[in-house]
Design a protein around this motif. Structure first.
Motif, PDB file in Angstrom:
ATOM      1  N   ALA A  51       0.835  -1.210   0.000  1.00  0.00           N
ATOM      2  CA  ALA A  51       0.000   0.000   0.000  1.00  0.00           C
ATOM      3  C   ALA A  51       0.868   1.259   0.000  1.00  0.00           C
ATOM      4  CB  ALA A  51      -0.929   0.000   1.212  1.00  0.00           C
ATOM      5  N   GLY A  52       1.924   1.253   0.812  1.00  0.00           N
ATOM      6  CA  GLY A  52       2.815   2.409   0.852  1.00  0.00           C
ATOM      7  C   GLY A  52       3.569   2.610  -0.442  1.00  0.00           C
ATOM      8  N   ALA A  53       3.795   1.514  -1.170  1.00  0.00           N
ATOM      9  CA  ALA A  53       4.517   1.599  -2.441  1.00  0.00           C
ATOM     10  C   ALA A  53       3.608   1.973  -3.606  1.00  0.00           C
ATOM     11  CB  ALA A  53       5.195   0.255  -2.747  1.00  0.00           C
ATOM     12  N   TYR A  54       2.304   1.948  -3.412  1.00  0.00           N
ATOM     13  CA  TYR A  54       1.372   2.197  -4.518  1.00  0.00           C
ATOM     14  C   TYR A  54       1.568   3.564  -5.174  1.00  0.00           C
ATOM     15  CZ  TYR A  54      -2.904   2.173  -7.269  1.00  0.00           C
ATOM     16  OH  TYR A  54      -3.797   2.220  -8.313  1.00  0.00           O
ATOM     17  N   PRO A  55       1.882   4.632  -4.410  1.00  0.00           N
ATOM     18  CA  PRO A  55       2.128   5.926  -5.082  1.00  0.00           C
ATOM     19  C   PRO A  55       3.259   5.876  -6.099  1.00  0.00           C
ATOM     20  CG  PRO A  55       1.760   6.281  -2.746  1.00  0.00           C
ATOM     21  CD  PRO A  55       1.843   4.795  -2.948  1.00  0.00           C
ATOM     22  N   ALA A  56       4.192   4.947  -5.941  1.00  0.00           N
ATOM     23  CA  ALA A  56       5.260   4.817  -6.937  1.00  0.00           C
ATOM     24  C   ALA A  56       4.703   4.367  -8.274  1.00  0.00           C
ATOM     25  CB  ALA A  56       6.313   3.818  -6.452  1.00  0.00           C
TER      26      ALA A  56
ATOM     27  N   SER B 252       7.356   1.850   3.607  1.00  0.00           N
ATOM     28  CA  SER B 252       7.500   1.870   2.151  1.00  0.00           C
ATOM     29  C   SER B 252       7.208   3.255   1.571  1.00  0.00           C
ATOM     30  CB  SER B 252       6.589   0.827   1.492  1.00  0.00           C
ATOM     31  OG  SER B 252       5.242   1.037   1.840  1.00  0.00           O
ATOM     32  N   TYR B 253       6.304   4.020   2.198  1.00  0.00           N
ATOM     33  CA  TYR B 253       6.011   5.359   1.679  1.00  0.00           C
ATOM     34  C   TYR B 253       7.204   6.296   1.902  1.00  0.00           C
ATOM     35  CZ  TYR B 253       3.741   9.725   0.543  1.00  0.00           C
ATOM     36  OH  TYR B 253       3.423  10.933  -0.027  1.00  0.00           O
ATOM     37  N   VAL B 254       7.892   6.128   3.034  1.00  0.00           N
ATOM     38  CA  VAL B 254       9.116   6.909   3.258  1.00  0.00           C
ATOM     39  C   VAL B 254      10.122   6.607   2.155  1.00  0.00           C
ATOM     40  CG1 VAL B 254      11.135   7.117   4.768  1.00  0.00           C
ATOM     41  CG2 VAL B 254       8.845   7.205   5.741  1.00  0.00           C
ATOM     42  N   PHE B 255      10.199   5.349   1.759  1.00  0.00           N
ATOM     43  CA  PHE B 255      11.120   4.977   0.686  1.00  0.00           C
ATOM     44  C   PHE B 255      10.685   5.586  -0.641  1.00  0.00           C
ATOM     45  CE2 PHE B 255      13.385   2.320  -2.298  1.00  0.00           C
ATOM     46  CZ  PHE B 255      14.613   2.159  -1.673  1.00  0.00           C
ATOM     47  N   VAL B 256       9.372   5.638  -0.882  1.00  0.00           N
ATOM     48  CA  VAL B 256       8.850   6.281  -2.092  1.00  0.00           C
ATOM     49  C   VAL B 256       9.276   7.746  -2.123  1.00  0.00           C
ATOM     50  CG1 VAL B 256       6.759   7.059  -3.269  1.00  0.00           C
ATOM     51  CG2 VAL B 256       6.898   4.727  -2.414  1.00  0.00           C
ATOM     52  N   ARG B 257       9.124   8.428  -0.994  1.00  0.00           N
ATOM     53  CA  ARG B 257       9.522   9.839  -0.922  1.00  0.00           C
ATOM     54  C   ARG B 257      11.019   9.997  -1.179  1.00  0.00           C
ATOM     55  NH1 ARG B 257       6.082  13.246   2.064  1.00  0.00           N
ATOM     56  NH2 ARG B 257       7.661  14.835   1.565  1.00  0.00           N
ATOM     57  N   TYR B 258      11.805   9.081  -0.633  1.00  0.00           N
ATOM     58  CA  TYR B 258      13.255   9.127  -0.829  1.00  0.00           C
ATOM     59  C   TYR B 258      13.607   8.953  -2.308  1.00  0.00           C
ATOM     60  CZ  TYR B 258      18.064   7.408  -0.955  1.00  0.00           C
ATOM     61  OH  TYR B 258      19.378   7.212  -1.269  1.00  0.00           O
ATOM     62  N   GLU B 259      12.963   7.996  -2.962  1.00  0.00           N
ATOM     63  CA  GLU B 259      13.232   7.748  -4.380  1.00  0.00           C
ATOM     64  C   GLU B 259      12.778   8.927  -5.241  1.00  0.00           C
ATOM     65  OE1 GLU B 259      14.777   5.209  -6.063  1.00  0.00           O
ATOM     66  OE2 GLU B 259      15.466   4.592  -4.086  1.00  0.00           O
ATOM     67  N   ARG B 260      11.684   9.579  -4.845  1.00  0.00           N
ATOM     68  CA  ARG B 260      11.223  10.750  -5.580  1.00  0.00           C
ATOM     69  C   ARG B 260      12.260  11.870  -5.512  1.00  0.00           C
ATOM     70  NH1 ARG B 260       5.045  11.180  -3.259  1.00  0.00           N
ATOM     71  NH2 ARG B 260       4.015   9.775  -4.760  1.00  0.00           N
ATOM     72  N   LYS B 261      12.767  12.139  -4.314  1.00  0.00           N
ATOM     73  CA  LYS B 261      13.763  13.192  -4.151  1.00  0.00           C
ATOM     74  C   LYS B 261      15.049  12.849  -4.899  1.00  0.00           C
ATOM     75  CE  LYS B 261      12.122  14.855   0.353  1.00  0.00           C
ATOM     76  NZ  LYS B 261      12.457  15.031   1.785  1.00  0.00           N
ATOM     77  N   LYS B 262      15.401  11.577  -4.854  1.00  0.00           N
ATOM     78  CA  LYS B 262      16.616  11.136  -5.546  1.00  0.00           C
ATOM     79  C   LYS B 262      16.466  11.326  -7.052  1.00  0.00           C
ATOM     80  CE  LYS B 262      19.631   7.111  -6.022  1.00  0.00           C
ATOM     81  NZ  LYS B 262      19.814   5.683  -5.640  1.00  0.00           N
TER      82      LYS B 262
END
Length: 330
Positions: free
Chosen positions: A123-128, A311-321
């Motif tokens: 669910a947290g990864a879905y925004p990716a 997983s959503y924190v990781f999504v945010r990290y990947e977005r910034k990266k």
């Protein structure tokens, strides 16, 4: 002066040729390779835990299209693709082994809590997944693809509930061997297309529990023909994995936006079925009979929330990266 560029629409010549995509199949550093190993780990778990989608994790890590390219061109550029896939393959082996010996044990203790944890991660990864649709116009055909994507895994789950039960692996003939080759190919497709569940497919065919129970020394000594089943599944899986990866890679090049509308629907439908499959429904049945369920329910809710946040924190990290890399290129 206005910069006049030809508009890029689906069906136009892709920006990156296949050769260019192949040239990008390399790990920049050990951290990137470790990310590939983690991706493989989730792909290995996907066969064991109902609803887990390794392909969704690949999208989260922004490795999905590279993975498809590497697998689809494995025979054409073996050395380059094999080196890229090596850490992923190691992760698959670890995830598959852990799934058998650890996750399956935890599922026996508290299946709802374990599935809730993985559901939270998905669910947290879905925004990716939905990030791939930013700026794309929602048309009626694309909405239909999204709806079909949601309904497909739900329909598979309903069919698995109506299946005739577990099938026997004792009597294996030529017809059964061909069936397992075909079944292995279908399992491979579930690993390439986000949102499809290998466990749901095996449940639908009636072979999920028999295959899980066959992994033991006592079973192997009493039924050595089971290795023929494993071999057929592996052959079908290898062929299906390469073929479906190549086909989907081409499809993404030509119709990327429409494809990701379907992918977004599949991922959402898969998330829903994590709480609606034969194994979890058996848990609900036990709860309805008055069995003590409060600790399992509370643990499930907490683990779902923790998995979603992680997983959503990781999504945010990947977005910034990704944003930082885009600014550097400019």
């Amino acid at each position: 002066m206005q910069d006049k560029r030809p508009s890029e629409k689906e069906g136009d010549v892709p920006q990156k040729t296949e050769q260019t995509a192949l040239s990008q199949l390399r790990w920049k550093n050990r951290g990137e390779a470790a990310k590939g190993g983690l991706l493989g780990f989730f792909i290995g778990l996907a066969v064991i835990v109902p609803g887990v989608s390794g392909s969704t994790v690949a999208i989260l890590f922004r490795l999905y299209e590279k993975l498809l390219c590497a697998v689809g061109n494995l025979l054409r550029a073996f050395k380059r693709c094999a080196l890229f896939l090596l850490p992923i393959a190691v992760g698959v082996a670890l995830g598959f082994g852990l799934g058998f010996f650890a996750v399956r044990g935890l599922l026996g203790i508290s299946p709802f809590a374990v599935i809730a944890l993985f559901a939270g991660l998905m669910a947290g990864a879905y925004p990716a997944v939905t990030d791939q649709l930013k700026g794309e116009k929602l048309t009626l055909p694309r909405a239909a693809l999204f709806a079909a994507g949601v309904l497909f895994p739900v329909g598979m789950c309903f069919l698995s509930l109506l299946s005739a039960g577990d099938r026997s692996l004792d009597d294996i003939g030529a017809a059964q061997c061909l069936l397992f080759v075909f079944l292995g190919a279908l399992v491979a497709v579930t690993q390439v297309v986000p949102g499809l569940s290998a466990s749901a497919l095996l449940m639908l065919a009636g072979y999920f529990n028999p295959l899980m129970q066959s992994v033991s020394l006592s079973y192997w000594s009493e039924n050595p023909l089971i290795f023929a089943v494993y071999a057929c599944l592996l052959v079908g899986f290898a062929a299906g994995f390469v073929g479906s990866s190549k086909g989907l890679s081409v499809l993404l090049e030509k119709k990327k936006a429409s494809s990701f509308f379907a992918v977004a629907g599949l991922a959402l439908g898969s998330l829903l079925t994590m709480f609606f499959n034969p194994e979890v429904l058996e848990v609900y049945r036990c709860w309805s009979e008055g069995m003590f369920f409060a600790p399992h329910l509370i643990a499930g809710v907490l683990l779902f929330a923790a998995g979603t946040c992680l997983s959503y924190v990781f999504v945010r990290y990947e977005r910034k990266k990704a944003l930082g890399q885009g600014q550097k290129k400019e």
